[in-house]
Enzyme design. Structure first.
Site, PDB file in Angstrom:
ATOM      1  N   SER A   1      -8.152  -8.987   0.204  1.00  0.00           N
ATOM      2  CA  SER A   1      -8.585 -10.149  -0.593  1.00  0.00           C
ATOM      3  C   SER A   1      -7.853 -11.372  -0.064  1.00  0.00           C
ATOM      4  O   SER A   1      -6.639 -11.334   0.137  1.00  0.00           O
ATOM      5  CB  SER A   1      -8.193  -9.976  -2.062  1.00  0.00           C
ATOM      6  OG  SER A   1      -8.847  -8.880  -2.636  1.00  0.00           O
TER       7      SER A   1
ATOM      8  N   ASP B   1      -6.029   5.747  -4.083  1.00  0.00           N
ATOM      9  CA  ASP B   1      -5.414   4.647  -3.339  1.00  0.00           C
ATOM     10  C   ASP B   1      -3.887   4.697  -3.535  1.00  0.00           C
ATOM     11  O   ASP B   1      -3.406   4.724  -4.672  1.00  0.00           O
ATOM     12  CB  ASP B   1      -5.990   3.328  -3.905  1.00  0.00           C
ATOM     13  CG  ASP B   1      -5.570   2.104  -3.129  1.00  0.00           C
ATOM     14  OD1 ASP B   1      -5.377   2.215  -1.902  1.00  0.00           O
ATOM     15  OD2 ASP B   1      -5.453   1.023  -3.751  1.00  0.00           O
ATOM     16  N   HIS B   2      -3.135   4.715  -2.453  1.00  0.00           N
ATOM     17  CA  HIS B   2      -1.658   4.713  -2.495  1.00  0.00           C
ATOM     18  C   HIS B   2      -1.062   5.832  -3.345  1.00  0.00           C
ATOM     19  O   HIS B   2      -0.194   5.577  -4.194  1.00  0.00           O
ATOM     20  CB  HIS B   2      -1.124   3.361  -2.990  1.00  0.00           C
ATOM     21  CG  HIS B   2      -1.390   2.226  -2.056  1.00  0.00           C
ATOM     22  ND1 HIS B   2      -0.673   2.029  -0.896  1.00  0.00           N
ATOM     23  CD2 HIS B   2      -2.319   1.238  -2.104  1.00  0.00           C
ATOM     24  CE1 HIS B   2      -1.152   0.951  -0.277  1.00  0.00           C
ATOM     25  NE2 HIS B   2      -2.153   0.457  -0.985  1.00  0.00           N
TER      26      HIS B   2
ATOM     27  N   GLY C   1      -2.347  -8.658  -3.145  1.00  0.00           N
ATOM     28  CA  GLY C   1      -2.272  -9.767  -4.104  1.00  0.00           C
ATOM     29  C   GLY C   1      -2.752 -11.077  -3.511  1.00  0.00           C
ATOM     30  O   GLY C   1      -3.336 -11.098  -2.424  1.00  0.00           O
TER      31      GLY C   1
HETATM   32  P1  13P Z   1      -5.881  -6.693  -2.418  1.00  0.00           P
HETATM   33  O1  13P Z   1      -5.587  -6.571  -3.874  1.00  0.00           O
HETATM   34  O2  13P Z   1      -4.969  -7.698  -1.754  1.00  0.00           O
HETATM   35  O3  13P Z   1      -7.315  -6.902  -2.148  1.00  0.00           O
HETATM   36  O4  13P Z   1      -5.475  -5.284  -1.753  1.00  0.00           O
HETATM   37  C1  13P Z   1      -6.176  -4.144  -2.130  1.00  0.00           C
HETATM   38  C2  13P Z   1      -5.603  -2.926  -1.515  1.00  0.00           C
HETATM   39  O5  13P Z   1      -5.080  -2.928  -0.414  1.00  0.00           O
HETATM   40  C3  13P Z   1      -5.714  -1.673  -2.279  1.00  0.00           C
HETATM   41  O6  13P Z   1      -5.077  -0.614  -1.633  1.00  0.00           O
HETATM   42  O1  G3H Z   2      -2.813  -1.588  -3.439  1.00  0.00           O
HETATM   43  C1  G3H Z   2      -2.710  -1.849  -4.622  1.00  0.00           C
HETATM   44  C2  G3H Z   2      -3.946  -1.974  -5.440  1.00  0.00           C
HETATM   45  O2  G3H Z   2      -4.337  -3.314  -5.530  1.00  0.00           O
HETATM   46  C3  G3H Z   2      -3.747  -1.337  -6.779  1.00  0.00           C
HETATM   47  O3  G3H Z   2      -2.875  -2.064  -7.559  1.00  0.00           O
HETATM   48  O4  G3H Z   2      -1.216  -0.438  -8.462  1.00  0.00           O
HETATM   49  O5  G3H Z   2      -1.746  -2.572  -9.682  1.00  0.00           O
HETATM   50  O6  G3H Z   2      -3.416  -0.716  -9.611  1.00  0.00           O
HETATM   51  P1  G3H Z   2      -2.273  -1.395  -8.908  1.00  0.00           P
HETATM   52 ZN    ZN Z   3      -3.358  -1.149  -0.530  1.00  0.00          ZN
END
Ligand code: 13P
Ligand code: G3H
Ligand code: ZN
Length: 284
Positions: free
Chosen positions: A211, A82-83, A181
């Site tokens: 979320s 993720d990211h 968030g």
């Molecule tokens: P939320 O924490 O807002 O659910 O976002 C999750 C997310 O986009 C992870 O890449």
């Molecule tokens: O998109 C972000 C995710 O909620 C992951 O967050 O970088 O704090 O693990 P994090």
């Molecule tokens: Zn994200």
């Protein structure tokens, strides 16, 4: 069963017109909660880990935990970065056993984002790993962006078309008003923009920051073409609420299993609700 790719899961979601839940993990209890919930709902599922989660738990641990959970499960599971913000991070995950990576080049110019995504794609395609990219900037709720400035960060549909044509990514994360968030108020999603992007790119769309987005908005986004929905914050909330509840009832508790077990159950309940909301229950 062995880990599958996100592309495979999203292809099925595309024909069935539902979305697959992508849940963030950073420890064993979260991985187990995700798989147990998906198994109970007979749903395909994506376990994802951010760079921060990898730093916290260790890359090999994330891969090993998810692989074992997937192999014991009867539902298809994908493991996704993720990211990921660099070519090196994506390649490291690919070599370690991830079946999908996200190259988040959103802080770069369009041309640089295309070039970086294509470098990752060249490696990923050679070994059958899928790739998600991001266009536009998905902010954090803590980023205090004025509402009238928000749209400057939104995904431009014409650019999205150009981006997808120039890369051939499997899925595209878009900025249409969601944020990572907890939300301070009700998020306002730009559904017209989402529909325009979807019409022009024709590939699965990913919704981040999901979320706290009202259920009816999630349903509408899925109807338009969102096929992967990312959830992290709601799991963090459930986990910590579970821990607090146990410790409030029994402040003397010293057995981690009795503290984390109920927290896992709380996360699992949230994941099951989300899976039903996304329409992926019963699709495994
Ligand atoms: P939320 O924490 O807002 O659910 O976002 C999750 C997310 O986009 C992870 O890449
Ligand atoms: O998109 C972000 C995710 O909620 C992951 O967050 O970088 O704090 O693990 P994090
Ligand atoms: Zn994200």
């Amino acid at each position: 069963m062995p880990l599958v790719t996100v592309a495979q899961l999203l292809a099925a979601a595309e024909s069935g017109r539902y979305a697959v839940g992508a849940f963030n993990c950073n420890n064993m209890e979260i991985v187990q909660a995700i798989i147990e919930a998906a198994e109970a709902e007979k749903a395909p599922v994506i376990v994802q880990a951010s760079q921060g989660a990898i730093k916290y738990a260790g890359l090999e641990y994330i891969v090993a935990l998810t692989r074992v959970a997937a192999e014991k499960a009867t539902i298809p599971v994908a493991l996704h970065l993720d990211h990921g913000t660099s070519f090196e991070q994506c390649v490291q995950c690919i070599w370690s056993g991830f079946t999908s990576v996200m190259l988040d080049g959103s802080k770069h110019s369009l041309a640089e984002n295309i070039a970086l995504t294509n470098r990752v794609l060249a490696v990923a395609r050679a070994v059958g790993v899928s790739v998600e990219a991001e266009l536009g900037k998905i902010s954090g709720t803590e980023d205090d962006i004025f509402v009238h400035e928000r749209e400057a960060f939104f995904t431009d549909p014409a650019e999205a078309k150009e981006f997808v044509a120039a890369t051939g990514v499997d899925a595209l994360a878009v900025a249409i008003g969601t944020a990572h968030g907890q939300y301070k108020g009700r998020p306002e999603l730009d559904f017209d923009r989402l529909a325009a992007i979807r019409e022009l790119v024709g590939i699965p769309i990913v919704l981040h920051g999901s979320s706290g987005v009202p259920d009816e908005d999630i349903r509408r986004a899925v109807e338009i073409g969102v096929r992967k929905v990312n959830i992290d914050t709601n799991l963090r909330e459930a986990f910590v609420a579970g821990v607090k509840e146990v410790l409030a009832q029994n402040p003397q508790e010293i057995d981690p299993r009795k503290v984390l077990g109920p927290a896992k159950q709380k996360m699992s309940a949230v994941i099951r609700e989300k899976i039903r909301l996304f329409g992926s229950a019963g699709k495994a």
